[in-house]
Design a protein around this motif. Structure first.
Motif, PDB file in Angstrom:
ATOM      1  N   THR A   1       0.827  -1.205   0.000  1.00 10.04           N
ATOM      2  CA  THR A   1       0.000   0.000   0.000  1.00 10.04           C
ATOM      3  C   THR A   1       0.861   1.255   0.000  1.00 10.04           C
ATOM      4  O   THR A   1       1.821   1.370   0.754  1.00 10.04           O
ATOM      5  CB  THR A   1      -0.926   0.013   1.229  1.00 10.04           C
ATOM      6  OG1 THR A   1      -1.797  -1.122   1.170  1.00 10.04           O
ATOM      7  CG2 THR A   1      -1.773   1.284   1.247  1.00 10.04           C
ATOM      8  N   THR A   2       0.505   2.192  -0.879  1.00  9.49           N
ATOM      9  CA  THR A   2       1.238   3.449  -0.990  1.00  9.49           C
ATOM     10  C   THR A   2       0.277   4.532  -1.453  1.00  9.49           C
ATOM     11  O   THR A   2      -0.902   4.271  -1.696  1.00  9.49           O
ATOM     12  CB  THR A   2       2.406   3.301  -1.990  1.00  9.49           C
ATOM     13  OG1 THR A   2       3.151   4.519  -2.018  1.00  9.49           O
ATOM     14  CG2 THR A   2       1.902   2.993  -3.398  1.00  9.49           C
ATOM     15  N   GLU A   3       0.760   5.768  -1.581  1.00  9.92           N
ATOM     16  CA  GLU A   3      -0.056   6.846  -2.123  1.00  9.92           C
ATOM     17  C   GLU A   3      -0.113   6.712  -3.643  1.00  9.92           C
ATOM     18  O   GLU A   3       0.865   6.325  -4.269  1.00  9.92           O
ATOM     19  CB  GLU A   3       0.544   8.206  -1.750  1.00  9.92           C
ATOM     20  CG  GLU A   3       0.467   8.514  -0.270  1.00  9.92           C
ATOM     21  CD  GLU A   3       1.034   9.882   0.063  1.00  9.92           C
ATOM     22  OE1 GLU A   3       1.442  10.593  -0.886  1.00  9.92           O
ATOM     23  OE2 GLU A   3       1.085  10.225   1.252  1.00  9.92           O
ATOM     24  N   PHE A   4      -1.280   7.043  -4.207  1.00  6.61           N
ATOM     25  CA  PHE A   4      -1.436   6.939  -5.654  1.00  6.61           C
ATOM     26  C   PHE A   4      -0.710   8.088  -6.332  1.00  6.61           C
ATOM     27  O   PHE A   4      -1.030   9.259  -6.135  1.00  6.61           O
ATOM     28  CB  PHE A   4      -2.919   6.959  -6.039  1.00  6.61           C
ATOM     29  CG  PHE A   4      -3.148   6.930  -7.524  1.00  6.61           C
ATOM     30  CD1 PHE A   4      -2.705   5.870  -8.292  1.00  6.61           C
ATOM     31  CD2 PHE A   4      -3.811   7.977  -8.153  1.00  6.61           C
ATOM     32  CE1 PHE A   4      -2.907   5.836  -9.666  1.00  6.61           C
ATOM     33  CE2 PHE A   4      -4.029   7.957  -9.526  1.00  6.61           C
ATOM     34  CZ  PHE A   4      -3.570   6.886 -10.274  1.00  6.61           C
TER      35      PHE A   4
END
Length: 277
Positions: A201-204
């Motif tokens: 999971t990461t920032e788009f």
């Protein structure tokens, strides 16, 4: 930016003159078909399936096939009249809804909306009202002789019209074959899968994603143009599809650990530097 539609959009008694511009740029690489022997382009001629004769545009009519081999012929005059009756109407926002209530399966094509002459204040009003309420507008519009359902929302500082499919255009999920009906997932497998999702999971960041196939194809074309010898690598060895699920999940987690740790280190370093500054 090319204007592809002009008209008015209204909500209540507010009418906004607007112009539509395609928000999407098609970057597909178009390949022509050539005759292998002489490299001349291949023509696709329109021929009558019964007469075996080539027909011109003036000999072609449109029709609806209501049963196998049975048609209702539609005159171009009737179609044009129908188009004009609808195209002359102002586009009215029918409802306002929350964006999260619309599943992405309905989304089709996106258009930027610019203000028409004298419409700046009304445009800004609708934009701010949508931002303040967190809502999107539902409207109908005819584009290229087809009635479209659409949503009107804000993207950065611009109003966007996004055409969406009508409900009867979306196939029922019940018709999808081979969908597991019974949940047979082990608790440990689920926990490991969730851990993997957390680690990935990461920032788009849109710029992070590129069309690698298109880039490689363009490089191949340029190399051919330059007369260079083009070589391709050998195919990777085929992996067996039979693999322990837990082993696959664990291996995926292990593969992401170094990358995630490195990213965390970089973030920590940046924060320290910012504090010291």
């Amino acid at each position: 930016m090319h204007t592809m539609w002009k008209g008015n959009i209204s909500f209540g008694l507010v009418s906004i003159p607007i112009k539509l511009h395609s928000a999407i740029e098609d970057k597909d690489i178009k390949l022509r078909t050539l005759h292998k022997a002489c490299h001349a382009p291949i023509k696709y001629e329109k021929k009558c399936s019964a007469c075996e004769k080539e027909v011109g545009p003036e000999e072609i009519v449109k029709a609806y096939e209501y049963a196998k081999g049975k048609y209702v012929v539609l005159d171009e005059e009737d179609l044009e009249k129908l188009r004009k009756e609808n195209e002359d109407k102002s586009v009215e926002i029918i409802d306002f809804v929350k964006m999260e209530e619309i599943d992405p399966i309905y989304f089709e094509k996106c258009y930027y909306m610019s203000s028409g002459e004298g419409g700046n204040k009304a445009y800004a009003l609708l934009r701010q009202a949508l931002l303040e309420t967190g809502k999107v507008g539902i409207a109908k519009i005819i584009i290229r002789s087809k009635e479209q359902l659409a949503i009107i929302r804000v993207y950065e500082n611009t109003l966007v019209m996004e055409t969406i499919h009508f409900p009867d255009e979306v196939r029922k999920v019940e018709d999808v074959p081979n969908v597991p009906a019974v949940n047979q997932i082990e608790k440990k497998e689920l926990e490991t899968a969730i851990l993997l999702i957390d680690q990935l999971t990461t920032e788009f960041t849109p710029d992070k994603y590129t069309d690698e196939y298109r880039t490689a194809l363009l490089e191949l074309i340029e190399a051919k143009k330059a007369g260079e010898e083009v070589v391709t690598g050998t195919d990777k060895q085929q992996k067996s599809n039979v693999m322990d699920l837990m082993a696959a999940l664990q291996a995926s987690i292990d593969n992401t650990k170094p990358q995630k740790i490195e990213e965390k280190k970089k973030k920590t370093t940046r924060k320290k530097v910012a504090k010291e500054a």
